[in-house]
Design an enzyme around this catalytic site. Structure first.
Site, PDB file in Angstrom:
ATOM      1  N   LYS A 124      37.806   8.992   7.672  1.00  0.00           N
ATOM      2  CA  LYS A 124      36.592   8.182   7.795  1.00  0.00           C
ATOM      3  C   LYS A 124      36.528   7.125   6.702  1.00  0.00           C
ATOM      4  CE  LYS A 124      31.700   8.689   6.609  1.00  0.00           C
ATOM      5  NZ  LYS A 124      31.818   8.320   5.195  1.00  0.00           N
ATOM      6  N   ASN A 125      36.751   7.539   5.458  1.00  0.00           N
ATOM      7  CA  ASN A 125      36.544   6.593   4.358  1.00  0.00           C
ATOM      8  C   ASN A 125      37.606   5.504   4.287  1.00  0.00           C
ATOM      9  OD1 ASN A 125      34.171   7.815   3.723  1.00  0.00           O
ATOM     10  ND2 ASN A 125      34.952   8.962   1.965  1.00  0.00           N
ATOM     11  N   CYS A 170      24.293   8.150   3.317  1.00  0.00           N
ATOM     12  CA  CYS A 170      23.767   9.422   2.831  1.00  0.00           C
ATOM     13  C   CYS A 170      23.019   9.216   1.527  1.00  0.00           C
ATOM     14  CB  CYS A 170      24.897  10.401   2.593  1.00  0.00           C
ATOM     15  SG  CYS A 170      25.538  11.093   4.119  1.00  0.00           S
ATOM     16  N   ARG A 194      22.564   5.037  -5.573  1.00  0.00           N
ATOM     17  CA  ARG A 194      23.877   4.560  -5.128  1.00  0.00           C
ATOM     18  C   ARG A 194      23.939   3.052  -5.326  1.00  0.00           C
ATOM     19  NH1 ARG A 194      26.147   7.890  -0.029  1.00  0.00           N
ATOM     20  NH2 ARG A 194      28.047   6.992  -0.881  1.00  0.00           N
ATOM     21  N   ASP A 198      33.040  15.123  -2.242  1.00  0.00           N
ATOM     22  CA  ASP A 198      32.710  15.268  -0.824  1.00  0.00           C
ATOM     23  C   ASP A 198      33.066  16.656  -0.276  1.00  0.00           C
ATOM     24  OD1 ASP A 198      31.705  12.748  -0.894  1.00  0.00           O
ATOM     25  OD2 ASP A 198      33.265  11.817   0.337  1.00  0.00           O
ATOM     26  N   ARG A 215      28.232  11.592  11.942  1.00  0.00           N
ATOM     27  CA  ARG A 215      28.688  10.365  11.275  1.00  0.00           C
ATOM     28  C   ARG A 215      30.106  10.523  10.731  1.00  0.00           C
ATOM     29  NH1 ARG A 215      25.497   8.722   6.566  1.00  0.00           N
ATOM     30  NH2 ARG A 215      27.473   7.696   6.354  1.00  0.00           N
TER      31      ARG A 215
END
Ligand code: UD1
Length: 418
Positions: free
Chosen positions: A22-23, A117, A122, A305, A397
């Site tokens: 995903k990242n 999230c 952030r 994570d 997600r």
């Protein structure tokens, strides 16, 4: 609205095939808009964040087509708007990569501030500092970041803090700057390397990705490229932790075992039997595991994570475990949910103290964010009785077909309408 319903206590056995990262995907899709040509991105995970970014690129004028459910064709040869303040942009944190991509190619960008999230402040100050040092005028107003530059000129950029997002964003913009940019104290995560590899295939000149000094010699143009995304280390880690928690014998396939070193070392220390192959890891767990201490750090340290999933596992291990979260300042919101299942955890600042219990008991819990949701799934697989997890839009997600993948290895998990 949907929820996941898990009946715990089933051992897991079999194989899980891991999707693309995903990242990496959320950086590589925006990067494709820098090409004066067609990019074909393969091994994309079929998840919400990827769909949102693809729809954003379409709204900006790129022609995006899913040639199959894991492959996206992006044609950015037409007119592209440098404005991206749509609703889906606000939803995903990684839409900040549109800033670096647009600034690099068009020397301007107007992008809504990122959402995603919520686990603490952030900020994107390091991203903006990098853009300024490259010569951009940076303005933030009404939730939108505006960047403008007559020209971008390579320079030396020292990152005060290791940041994945800022490293990638600066790499994107600097790829099309004049001269050489040197990023010092860069993030070394596999998805930083993956994005650099993709940019290099497009004609960029990036050296040193994967170390803490990255050198980018700017080029005038980037062309189309065909690229396969690396496997998702966090998805792989989640299934490994799930197998350790539920017990059983699970092989995670289509992974890069090296990316999993910090987790495999920790699981082995706790009593899990691990065997590695070229592109798979087998996890065998029998009986109660020993507690352990974890400190999250940037790569190659233990990934933040995987911290919630690991805390879920530790809540059922013997003895006292201590988890120290060094990356995010508020990543324990899910602990209240784990307590609903009977976990004994106290949190003080960045430190969680876990007193392992022998059994957890199913309950109704909520996914407070993406990885917190994964932690609820991991705990639910172990807990006696039924665990119901709501708010699963977060899980969707980042995890492709989580209930299908878990069902195939023997879990009792289903998705139902609330
Ligand atoms: C990425 C991952 C996220 C992961 C995180 C850390 C993506 C899309 N998301 O997020 O899943 O949890 O890396 O591995 O890849 N910071 C600043 N100023 C900035 C940027 C960051 O102070 O401008 C701080 C953050 O508050 C945090 C730390 O740096 O404490 C690390 O953040 P960063 O690596 O940037 O995380 P993301 O790239 O947003």
């Amino acid at each position: 609205m949907e929820k996941l319903v898990i009946t715990g206590g089933k051992h897991l056995n079999g194989e899980v095939f891991i999707s693309g990262a995903k990242n990496a995907a959320v950086a590589i899709i925006p990067a494709a808009i820098m090409a004066d040509g067609i990019c074909i991105i393969d091994n994309l995970p079929n998840i919400e964040d990827v769909a949102s970014l693809s729809s954003t690129l379409s709204k900006m004028g790129a022609v995006c087509e899913n040639t199959d459910k894991h492959t996206l064709r992006v044609d950015s040869t037409g007119d592209i708007t440098t404005y991206a303040a749509f609703e889906e942009v606000k939803r995903i944190r990684a839409s900040y990569y549109l800033l670096g991509a647009l600034l690099g190619r068009y020397k301007k960008a107007e992008v809504a501030l990122p959402g995603g999230c919520n686990f603490g402040t952030r900020p994107i100050d390091l991203h903006l500092k990098g853009f300024r040092l490259l010569g951009a005028d940076v303005r933030v107003s009404n939730g939108t970041v505006s960047l403008n530059a007559d020209r971008l000129v390579g320079t030396q950029i020292y990152m005060d803090q290791v940041s994945v997002g800022a490293t990638i964003n600066i790499m994107l913009a600097a790829s099309m700057a004049e001269g050489t940019t040197i990023i010092e104290n860069a993030a070394k995560e596999p998805h930083v390397v993956d994005t650099a590899n993709f940019l290099n295939l497009m004609g960029a000149n990036i050296k040193g990705a994967g170390t803490d000094v990255i050198r980018i010699r700017g080029v005038e143009k980037l062309h189309g490229a065909e690229y396969t995304i690396i496997p998702d280390q966090i998805e792989a880690g989640t299934y490994m932790i799930a197998a350790a928690m539920a017990g059983g014998d699970v092989t995670v396939r289509n992974i890069i075992p090296k990316h999993m070193d910090s987790l495999t070392a920790k699981l082995a220390e706790m009593g899990v039997k691990i065997t590695k192959d070229d592109d798979s890891i087998r996890v065998i767990a029998e009986g109660r595991l020993e507690g352990a201490n974890i400190k999250t750090m940037s790569y190659p340290g233990f990934p933040t994570d995987l911290q919630p999933q690991m805390t879920a596992l530790l809540s059922a291990c013997s003895g006292i475990s201590v988890v120290t979260e060094n990356v995010w300042d508020n990543r324990y919101q899910y602990v209240d949910e784990l307590r609903q299942l009977g976990a004994r955890i106290t949190v003080e600042g960045r430190v969680a103290m876990i007193e392992g219990v022998e059994r957890l008991k199913g309950a109704k819990v909520s996914a407070t964010d993406l990885r917190a949701g994964a932690a609820m799934v991991v705990a639910g697989l172990f807990a006696d009785g039924v665990t119901e997890i709501d708010n699963i839009k977060y899980i969707d997600r980042g995890y492709e077909e989580i209930e299908e993948k878990l069902s195939k290895i023997g879990a009792s998990i289903k998705r139902v309408e609330c």
